[in-house]
Design a protein around this motif. Structure first.
Motif, PDB file in Angstrom:
ATOM      1  N   MET A   1       0.827  -1.211   0.000  1.00 21.22           N
ATOM      2  CA  MET A   1       0.000   0.000   0.000  1.00 21.22           C
ATOM      3  C   MET A   1       0.863   1.263   0.000  1.00 21.22           C
ATOM      4  N   ILE A   2       1.965   1.234   0.735  1.00 15.63           N
ATOM      5  CA  ILE A   2       2.849   2.409   0.770  1.00 15.63           C
ATOM      6  C   ILE A   2       3.435   2.654  -0.612  1.00 15.63           C
ATOM      7  N   LEU A   3       3.948   1.579  -1.226  1.00 15.95           N
ATOM      8  CA  LEU A   3       4.573   1.726  -2.533  1.00 15.95           C
ATOM      9  C   LEU A   3       3.556   2.152  -3.583  1.00 15.95           C
ATOM     10  N   GLN A   4       2.350   1.617  -3.505  1.00 15.57           N
ATOM     11  CA  GLN A   4       1.314   1.983  -4.474  1.00 15.57           C
ATOM     12  C   GLN A   4       0.943   3.464  -4.345  1.00 15.57           C
TER      13      GLN A   4
ATOM     14  N   ALA B   1      12.149   6.086  10.100  1.00 14.22           N
ATOM     15  CA  ALA B   1      13.205   6.233  11.105  1.00 14.22           C
ATOM     16  C   ALA B   1      14.456   5.520  10.618  1.00 14.22           C
ATOM     17  N   PRO B   2      15.636   5.983  11.037  1.00 16.02           N
ATOM     18  CA  PRO B   2      16.882   5.324  10.622  1.00 16.02           C
ATOM     19  C   PRO B   2      17.011   3.943  11.242  1.00 16.02           C
ATOM     20  N   ASN B   3      17.703   3.079  10.519  1.00 15.46           N
ATOM     21  CA  ASN B   3      17.973   1.738  11.025  1.00 15.46           C
ATOM     22  C   ASN B   3      19.408   1.389  10.630  1.00 15.46           C
ATOM     23  N   ALA B   4      19.863   0.195  10.959  1.00 14.61           N
ATOM     24  CA  ALA B   4      21.259  -0.162  10.713  1.00 14.61           C
ATOM     25  C   ALA B   4      21.620  -0.057   9.236  1.00 14.61           C
ATOM     26  N   ALA B   5      20.857  -0.729   8.375  1.00 17.68           N
ATOM     27  CA  ALA B   5      21.190  -0.724   6.950  1.00 17.68           C
ATOM     28  C   ALA B   5      20.038  -0.253   6.081  1.00 17.68           C
ATOM     29  N   ARG B   6      18.843  -0.257   6.631  1.00 13.95           N
ATOM     30  CA  ARG B   6      17.676   0.134   5.849  1.00 13.95           C
ATOM     31  C   ARG B   6      16.855   1.149   6.642  1.00 13.95           C
ATOM     32  N   ILE B   7      15.883   1.701   5.983  1.00 10.53           N
ATOM     33  CA  ILE B   7      14.973   2.646   6.640  1.00 10.53           C
ATOM     34  C   ILE B   7      13.798   1.855   7.186  1.00 10.53           C
ATOM     35  N   SER B   8      13.424   2.137   8.433  1.00 12.27           N
ATOM     36  CA  SER B   8      12.281   1.428   8.999  1.00 12.27           C
ATOM     37  C   SER B   8      11.060   2.341   8.984  1.00 12.27           C
ATOM     38  N   VAL B   9       9.903   1.732   8.790  1.00 10.58           N
ATOM     39  CA  VAL B   9       8.642   2.474   8.796  1.00 10.58           C
ATOM     40  C   VAL B   9       8.160   2.552  10.235  1.00 10.58           C
ATOM     41  N   ARG B  10       8.210   3.756  10.815  1.00  7.46           N
ATOM     42  CA  ARG B  10       7.766   3.932  12.200  1.00  7.46           C
ATOM     43  C   ARG B  10       6.254   3.906  12.290  1.00  7.46           C
ATOM     44  N   PHE B  11       5.564   4.559  11.359  1.00  6.64           N
ATOM     45  CA  PHE B  11       4.111   4.443  11.291  1.00  6.64           C
ATOM     46  C   PHE B  11       3.639   4.812   9.887  1.00  6.64           C
ATOM     47  N   TRP B  12       2.484   4.315   9.537  1.00  2.00           N
ATOM     48  CA  TRP B  12       1.859   4.540   8.224  1.00  2.00           C
ATOM     49  C   TRP B  12       0.381   4.682   8.455  1.00  2.00           C
ATOM     50  N   HIS B  13      -0.155   5.828   8.100  1.00  2.00           N
ATOM     51  CA  HIS B  13      -1.558   6.098   8.389  1.00  2.00           C
ATOM     52  C   HIS B  13      -2.265   6.541   7.120  1.00  2.00           C
ATOM     53  N   VAL B  14      -3.363   5.870   6.829  1.00  2.00           N
ATOM     54  CA  VAL B  14      -4.171   6.201   5.650  1.00  2.00           C
ATOM     55  C   VAL B  14      -5.563   6.611   6.111  1.00  2.00           C
ATOM     56  N   SER B  15      -6.008   7.741   5.665  1.00  2.00           N
ATOM     57  CA  SER B  15      -7.379   8.166   5.967  1.00  2.00           C
ATOM     58  C   SER B  15      -7.830   9.114   4.855  1.00  2.00           C
ATOM     59  N   THR B  16      -8.760   9.954   5.168  1.00  2.00           N
ATOM     60  CA  THR B  16      -9.187  10.990   4.215  1.00  2.00           C
ATOM     61  C   THR B  16      -8.922  12.352   4.847  1.00  2.00           C
ATOM     62  N   VAL B  17      -8.946  13.368   4.022  1.00  2.00           N
ATOM     63  CA  VAL B  17      -8.732  14.717   4.546  1.00  2.00           C
ATOM     64  C   VAL B  17      -9.811  15.048   5.576  1.00  2.00           C
ATOM     65  N   GLY B  18     -11.039  14.643   5.285  1.00  2.00           N
ATOM     66  CA  GLY B  18     -12.135  14.915   6.210  1.00  2.00           C
ATOM     67  C   GLY B  18     -11.945  14.211   7.544  1.00  2.00           C
TER      68      GLY B  18
END
Length: 577
Positions: free
Chosen positions: A1-4, A337-354
């Motif tokens: 979903m993030i990549l899309q 957030a930074p990680n040892a070799a890759r970037i980690s996703v701390r949070f991902w939130h999907v909603s609407t503007v409303g």
């Protein structure tokens, strides 16, 4: 979903000529100089592309062919752009002249070898120029080179040589051909849903995520270590386990890099987390959210700060800002957030503007509590977190992300946030406006309690009434012994809010002593107020739970605010008389 979502953002930006994103096969590089070639192709001049901003010299952002990624001792040159070692054979500090000469010759031979493939007068002039150039040419003005890359232009032309239409088309065809030859695997792309060549590595790497000093500044968002054999599935290794096409990988990484670029103004920080936000369709909400979380401290932006406040005022009244566009527009927030070799996703939130606006309204409604005239009505997130620790660097990263998630989703605030507030109040023996507001919001969302904005004299909770009583006892002492250094709050607040039975009998006896020092009028006034609160109590509990400790602090804060509000009103009445 993030990549899309990121891939969709790239398509949106690519359709906007002002969005400043690279095409597939190109990248944005920092260029500090341009080599302007004369019509005779034997002479040239070096022009600086650096621009002055405040006290810094900043390079130009130029779209160039290729990604610029290379490694190894015999790295290939870039097409029609590169650093001074490749372009002029100038050795950097610590490198020999022969080292730079090898790169200059590689750069020249590479381009001359393509002369038969690229039918363009501009390219022929460029190759002719290279043949006349010598390593570490004495005609080069090194003061204009800077520390970044260089590009080429013919005198009298506005565009760079790599932007010429014939050359650009040739490069696109060659890039596609190279990309197809790189991948031996074709599969259904998880992003596009099409059967396409799968990327072994997702380029360009992600840069702009806040990291610790000394750590690599560019990392992958999606990557599987080659040595991680237990991750193999159906004989597929590395990124072939999660197939993303080369084009989709380029598009989502380019879109994310654009969001993380400070120039775009879509990034803000919550602790060590770099947060970006965007909407599926263009909306002013994208810019507004960043300004709300990360307000600009510059005085000239007071107009923008005023816009944020006016929107917050409207939202707090339950109104939807019409300038945000349709309320059902998808809205995304990504915390990295930074990680040892890759970037980690701390949070991902999907909603609407409303939905985001509604959650924001709820957040500020839960925080709303009586306050002084100097207190800001909408405390920002960093201010809430700052009230939990003695030093800002002590704020736990996990707590920051959890509180941000509660704000964005409308869910309960984390228990660790609530206990950290109580711990800080006991240590400081201070219940300020922002702390009281945060405690109120936590009690509402964690314990589902109804907490009033201001003093509720009829509330039956012993913890709330004892908080009020403590505030009145403190006020009596202040009036009886003005200027005293060591008050009952300094000595007994912690015990009174957690184990009241061990403290309040002693405080009552001390209060009799304090009342004896007051003149009759004030003594009667304090006795009456204390008696009104005591009538609401049956006994002093042995101890208070965490929930009750929060209520104690709220009761104390409400009573103190009531004392000062009443005093202010009395003073106003005297003035009017």
């Amino acid at each position: 979903m993030i990549l899309q979502a990121l891939n969709h953002l790239y398509e949106r930006l690519a359709a906007d000529p002002t969005a400043d994103v690279a095409e597939y096969g190109f990248s944005v590089q920092k260029a500090s100089f341009c080599v302007v070639i004369a019509p005779d192709t034997t002479s040239f001049e070096v022009q600086s592309l650096l621009r002055q901003e405040d006290k810094n010299e900043l390079p130009a952002r130029v779209f160039v062919p290729g990604t610029g990624a290379r490694s190894g001792s015999k790295a290939p040159p870039s097409f029609l752009w590169d650093n001074p070692a490749y372009v002029f054979g100038i050795s950097p500090k610590g490198k020999s002249d022969n080292w730079a000469k090898q790169r200059f010759e590689a750069f020249r031979d590479f381009h001359v070898s393509l002369l038969n493939e690229i039918r363009s007068p501009a390219y022929e002039a460029f190759c002719s120029f290279l043949n006349y150039l010598t390593p570490n040419d004495s005609r080069v003005d090194t003061n204009k080179l800077g520390t970044y890359f260089g590009v080429f232009r013919l005198r009298g032309e506005q565009q760079y040589i790599h932007e010429e239409s014939t050359i650009k088309k040739w490069w696109k065809d060659r890039w596609l051909e190279q990309e197809l030859s790189k991948s031996s695997t074709q599969s259904t792309c998880l992003v596009s849903g099409k059967l396409e060549p799968i990327a072994e590595s997702h380029f360009p790497k992600i840069k702009g995520v806040k990291d610790k000093p000394g750590k690599p500044s560019e990392k992958y968002l999606v990557a599987v270590d080659k040595q991680f054999r237990s991750a193999e599935s159906y004989g597929k290794r590395c990124n072939y386990n999660s197939p993303v096409s080369q084009r989709a990988a380029f598009q989502y990484t380019t879109a994310l890099n654009r969001l993380l670029d400070p120039a775009m103004g879509r990034r803000f920080s919550i602790g060590d987390t770099s947060v970006v936000c965007w909407t599926a369709e263009p909306s002013p909400a994208e810019d507004w959210v960043v300004e709300m979380f990360n307000p600009s401290p510059r005085a000239e932006d007071e107009t923008e700060l005023g816009k944020v406040k006016s929107v917050l005022d409207a939202i707090s009244k339950g109104k939807y800002p019409t300038e945000f566009g349709p309320p059902d527009t998808p809205f995304y927030i990504l915390g990295l957030a930074p990680n040892a070799a890759r970037i980690s996703v701390r949070f991902w939130h999907v909603s609407t503007v409303g939905q985001f606006v509604e959650n924001l309204r709820k957040h500020f409604a839960d925080l709303e509590i009586c306050r002084g005239p100097q207190d800001l009505p909408y405390p920002p997130l960093w201010r809430l977190l700052r009230e939990t620790v003695r030093d800002a660097k002590d704020i736990p990263d996990v707590m920051e992300g959890a509180v941000a998630r509660a704000l964005l989703t409308g869910g309960p605030y984390p228990q660790m946030f609530y206990t950290a507030l109580l711990r800080r109040i006991r240590a400081d023996r201070e219940v300020r406006y922002v702390r009281a507001a945060a405690l109120k919001a936590c009690l509402i969302r964690i314990y589902e309690q109804e907490i009033p904005m201001s003093l509720d004299e009829e509330r039956s909770d012993p913890a709330y009434q004892l908080g009020r009583l403590f505030a009145e006892l403190e006020k009596t002492q202040e009036d009886a012994l003005p200027g005293i250094n060591d008050t009952i709050k300094d000595r007994y607040f912690g015990a009174a809010s957690s184990t009241p039975a061990t403290v309040f009998p002693r405080l009552i006896r001390m209060n009799q002593h304090h009342l004896g020092k007051l003149e009759k009028g004030k003594r009667v006034y304090h006795e009456r107020r204390i008696q009104q609160i005591a009538d609401m109590l049956d006994s002093f509990p042995a101890h208070f739970s965490l929930q009750e400790q929060g209520l104690f602090a709220i009761g104390y804060y409400h009573q103190r605010q009531s004392l000062f509000t009443k005093k202010s009103q009395d003073a106003s009445a005297e003035v009017s008389e």
